[in-house]
Motif scaffolding. Sequence first.
Motif, PDB file in Angstrom:
ATOM      1  N   LEU A 212      60.829  16.201  54.656  1.00 49.32           N
ATOM      2  CA  LEU A 212      60.957  14.840  55.198  1.00 49.32           C
ATOM      3  C   LEU A 212      61.956  14.818  56.347  1.00 49.32           C
ATOM      4  CD1 LEU A 212      60.901  12.867  51.840  1.00 49.32           C
ATOM      5  CD2 LEU A 212      59.076  12.958  53.552  1.00 49.32           C
ATOM      6  N   ALA A 213      63.017  15.610  56.215  1.00 53.35           N
ATOM      7  CA  ALA A 213      64.000  15.705  57.299  1.00 53.35           C
ATOM      8  C   ALA A 213      63.413  16.399  58.516  1.00 53.35           C
ATOM      9  CB  ALA A 213      65.244  16.448  56.814  1.00 53.35           C
ATOM     10  N   VAL A 214      62.578  17.400  58.295  1.00 48.41           N
ATOM     11  CA  VAL A 214      61.924  18.096  59.412  1.00 48.41           C
ATOM     12  C   VAL A 214      61.005  17.141  60.165  1.00 48.41           C
ATOM     13  CG1 VAL A 214      60.179  19.851  59.967  1.00 48.41           C
ATOM     14  CG2 VAL A 214      62.096  20.424  58.473  1.00 48.41           C
ATOM     15  N   PHE A 215      60.199  16.371  59.430  1.00 47.01           N
ATOM     16  CA  PHE A 215      59.296  15.418  60.083  1.00 47.01           C
ATOM     17  C   PHE A 215      60.095  14.444  60.962  1.00 47.01           C
ATOM     18  CE2 PHE A 215      56.559  15.775  55.984  1.00 47.01           C
ATOM     19  CZ  PHE A 215      56.094  17.016  56.380  1.00 47.01           C
ATOM     20  N   GLU A 216      61.206  13.970  60.423  1.00 39.80           N
ATOM     21  CA  GLU A 216      62.027  13.014  61.167  1.00 39.80           C
ATOM     22  C   GLU A 216      62.648  13.668  62.400  1.00 39.80           C
ATOM     23  OE1 GLU A 216      65.883  10.040  60.468  1.00 39.80           O
ATOM     24  OE2 GLU A 216      65.154  11.300  58.823  1.00 39.80           O
ATOM     25  N   THR A 217      63.120  14.898  62.240  1.00 40.16           N
ATOM     26  CA  THR A 217      63.756  15.604  63.357  1.00 40.16           C
ATOM     27  C   THR A 217      62.757  15.870  64.482  1.00 40.16           C
ATOM     28  OG1 THR A 217      65.366  16.632  61.864  1.00 40.16           O
ATOM     29  CG2 THR A 217      65.022  17.688  63.997  1.00 40.16           C
ATOM     30  N   ILE A 218      61.568  16.312  64.134  1.00 39.32           N
ATOM     31  CA  ILE A 218      60.544  16.574  65.151  1.00 39.32           C
ATOM     32  C   ILE A 218      60.258  15.313  65.951  1.00 39.32           C
ATOM     33  CG2 ILE A 218      58.091  17.071  65.477  1.00 39.32           C
ATOM     34  CD1 ILE A 218      58.330  19.085  63.167  1.00 39.32           C
ATOM     35  N   GLU A 219      60.144  14.188  65.258  1.00 39.60           N
ATOM     36  CA  GLU A 219      59.811  12.938  65.944  1.00 39.60           C
ATOM     37  C   GLU A 219      60.976  12.421  66.778  1.00 39.60           C
ATOM     38  OE1 GLU A 219      58.142   8.424  64.964  1.00 39.60           O
ATOM     39  OE2 GLU A 219      58.440   9.862  63.332  1.00 39.60           O
ATOM     40  N   ARG A 220      62.160  12.360  66.193  1.00 43.19           N
ATOM     41  CA  ARG A 220      63.300  11.743  66.882  1.00 43.19           C
ATOM     42  C   ARG A 220      63.818  12.589  68.036  1.00 43.19           C
ATOM     43  NH1 ARG A 220      67.205   8.228  62.914  1.00 43.19           N
ATOM     44  NH2 ARG A 220      65.546   7.025  61.891  1.00 43.19           N
ATOM     45  N   GLU A 221      63.692  13.898  67.933  1.00 45.92           N
ATOM     46  CA  GLU A 221      64.191  14.768  68.996  1.00 45.92           C
ATOM     47  C   GLU A 221      63.075  15.259  69.916  1.00 45.92           C
ATOM     48  OE1 GLU A 221      66.836  17.790  67.560  1.00 45.92           O
ATOM     49  OE2 GLU A 221      67.814  16.424  66.159  1.00 45.92           O
ATOM     50  N   ASP A 222      61.871  14.711  69.747  1.00 46.78           N
ATOM     51  CA  ASP A 222      60.723  15.075  70.578  1.00 46.78           C
ATOM     52  C   ASP A 222      60.588  16.592  70.675  1.00 46.78           C
ATOM     53  OD1 ASP A 222      58.517  14.948  72.235  1.00 46.78           O
ATOM     54  OD2 ASP A 222      59.712  14.762  74.061  1.00 46.78           O
ATOM     55  N   LEU A 223      60.487  17.254  69.531  1.00 46.34           N
ATOM     56  CA  LEU A 223      60.387  18.708  69.548  1.00 46.34           C
ATOM     57  C   LEU A 223      59.015  19.185  70.000  1.00 46.34           C
ATOM     58  CD1 LEU A 223      62.531  19.823  66.491  1.00 46.34           C
ATOM     59  CD2 LEU A 223      63.177  19.464  68.881  1.00 46.34           C
ATOM     60  N   VAL A 224      58.012  18.309  69.954  1.00 45.33           N
ATOM     61  CA  VAL A 224      56.739  18.662  70.578  1.00 45.33           C
ATOM     62  C   VAL A 224      56.940  18.838  72.086  1.00 45.33           C
ATOM     63  CG1 VAL A 224      54.420  17.833  71.123  1.00 45.33           C
ATOM     64  CG2 VAL A 224      55.319  17.570  68.806  1.00 45.33           C
ATOM     65  N   GLY A 225      57.621  17.884  72.693  1.00 48.66           N
ATOM     66  CA  GLY A 225      57.938  18.001  74.118  1.00 48.66           C
ATOM     67  C   GLY A 225      58.857  19.171  74.391  1.00 48.66           C
ATOM     68  N   ARG A 226      59.790  19.429  73.494  1.00 42.07           N
ATOM     69  CA  ARG A 226      60.709  20.546  73.670  1.00 42.07           C
ATOM     70  C   ARG A 226      59.954  21.875  73.658  1.00 42.07           C
ATOM     71  NH1 ARG A 226      64.724  22.682  76.247  1.00 42.07           N
ATOM     72  NH2 ARG A 226      65.676  24.399  75.118  1.00 42.07           N
ATOM     73  N   ALA A 227      58.951  22.009  72.784  1.00 41.61           N
ATOM     74  CA  ALA A 227      58.150  23.238  72.747  1.00 41.61           C
ATOM     75  C   ALA A 227      57.442  23.450  74.080  1.00 41.61           C
ATOM     76  CB  ALA A 227      57.141  23.176  71.609  1.00 41.61           C
ATOM     77  N   ARG A 228      56.941  22.371  74.663  1.00 42.76           N
ATOM     78  CA  ARG A 228      56.294  22.495  75.970  1.00 42.76           C
ATOM     79  C   ARG A 228      57.299  22.912  77.035  1.00 42.76           C
ATOM     80  NH1 ARG A 228      53.050  16.818  75.262  1.00 42.76           N
ATOM     81  NH2 ARG A 228      51.396  17.595  73.881  1.00 42.76           N
ATOM     82  N   ARG A 229      58.497  22.366  76.949  1.00 44.89           N
ATOM     83  CA  ARG A 229      59.553  22.736  77.889  1.00 44.89           C
ATOM     84  C   ARG A 229      59.871  24.232  77.779  1.00 44.89           C
ATOM     85  NH1 ARG A 229      62.961  22.474  82.339  1.00 44.89           N
ATOM     86  NH2 ARG A 229      65.089  23.031  81.744  1.00 44.89           N
ATOM     87  N   ILE A 230      59.950  24.736  76.552  1.00 41.22           N
ATOM     88  CA  ILE A 230      60.213  26.164  76.349  1.00 41.22           C
ATOM     89  C   ILE A 230      59.104  26.999  76.979  1.00 41.22           C
ATOM     90  CG2 ILE A 230      60.303  27.963  74.571  1.00 41.22           C
ATOM     91  CD1 ILE A 230      61.850  25.908  72.825  1.00 41.22           C
TER      92      ILE A 230
END
Length: 453
Positions: free
Chosen positions: A339-357
């Motif tokens: 549940l914490a992972v789901f929240e972190t991915i959404e709040r920190e835009d880790l989908v966008g971060r992966a694209r940035r990487i």
Amino acid sequence: MTALNVPPHGGPDLPQERRLVTEIPGPRSREMFARKQAAVPPGVGTTLPVFVTKAGGGVVVDADGNSLIDFGSGIAVTNVGNAAPRVVERVRKQVADFTHTCFMVTPYESYVRVCETLNRITPGDHDKRTFLVNSGAEAVENAVKVARHATGRPAVVVFDHGYHGRTLLTMTLTAKNMPYKHRFGPFAPEVYRAPLAYPFRWPTGRERCAEEAAAQTIDMIDKQVGAENVAAVVIEPIAGEGGFIEPAPGFLPKIAEFCRANGIVFVADEVQTGFARTGHLFACEHEGIVPDIITTAKGIAGGLPLAAVTGRAELLDAVHPGGLGGTYGGNPLACEAALAVFETIEREDLVGRARRIGSIMLPRLRALAERAPAVGDVRGRGAMIAIELVRPGTTEPDPALTAQVAKRCHAEGLLVLTAGTYGNVLRFLPPLVIPDHLLEEGLTILEKAVIEA
């Protein structure tokens, strides 16, 4: 999202820097590795024998005080970091309440919330069900169980270069003999293997790869198995251990369409590709694939053991009560972490971060390929990137060079992983929270290692 937007992970006392104070591995790690060899069988291998004492952001710190840049993420597990604050907070609270009851005996809400979230965020807006297990292999094995039960059919089709786990059935599904299958047989029956659309190695070239590979797969199923006998087709949207192979564009949609037309359950094994790793929440979204069943693990719970099977309600509801589950499946600590992972991915835009990487790594690796003829292919999506090393001017794999490059990187404080059916692929899986400066520094080390090797 830039590095400046990434909050500190692993605690504010963990500097995000590469720091070498001893050789790699250092004396304390060597001492502990000797103990490991005396206590643990050699079948449990080690990529880099440094013993970690702390990790977070883009670094792992070993027992000798060395701080290494992490391009492995525990094989795509710590997408949100090794000590993500939300994960730490939720797990700390849960461990004080209770560590286990067994969901099949007395359930708890966090299990249900994880399943509700997966039903919502996985591809497709159809009615879904989810249940939780412990590992990726367990998830894939259960997906096959569900498909066979729901369809009444025995056969399963998998692909060259695929990896699905180390249990008896998932070893059978896995393509590579050494080290995964060697002398562990006999294997499970009714498993058939089809060619994967591997663009770099397709005999007639990249342009014809998708169409020809799909045609060969469908022909094999029709002639050797019979579509009416196939319960499931199981495939990784990007082959992980097989070498981060992206199937040629169009291949996956053709296979999914064939499955729909013939009542075959299409299973997407997203154990390594899931949870923002590829620049989408799930890799099958890149081509608009909506699987009947999707299996997830690795990045789902920030390092705690958890996996899931999510699929069409009519498939999962077909199994009789008691036919699914397991003592530890959906452990409450792992559920809170998820549940914490789901929240972190959404709040920190880790989908966008992966694209940035990916936007940082791919251009530099393609430039490296121009300078180093041994880099035969550069491929990947988001933060799931690889280079394939060959003898210059050929497609002949060069596993010795690959091992040498990895060794040079490790000595310079960069943790990289190898992969590939031929052992000639360097795969890069940095945590999605790695700062840009560590990403750039790691690439510089890699470039130097390739050129010098």
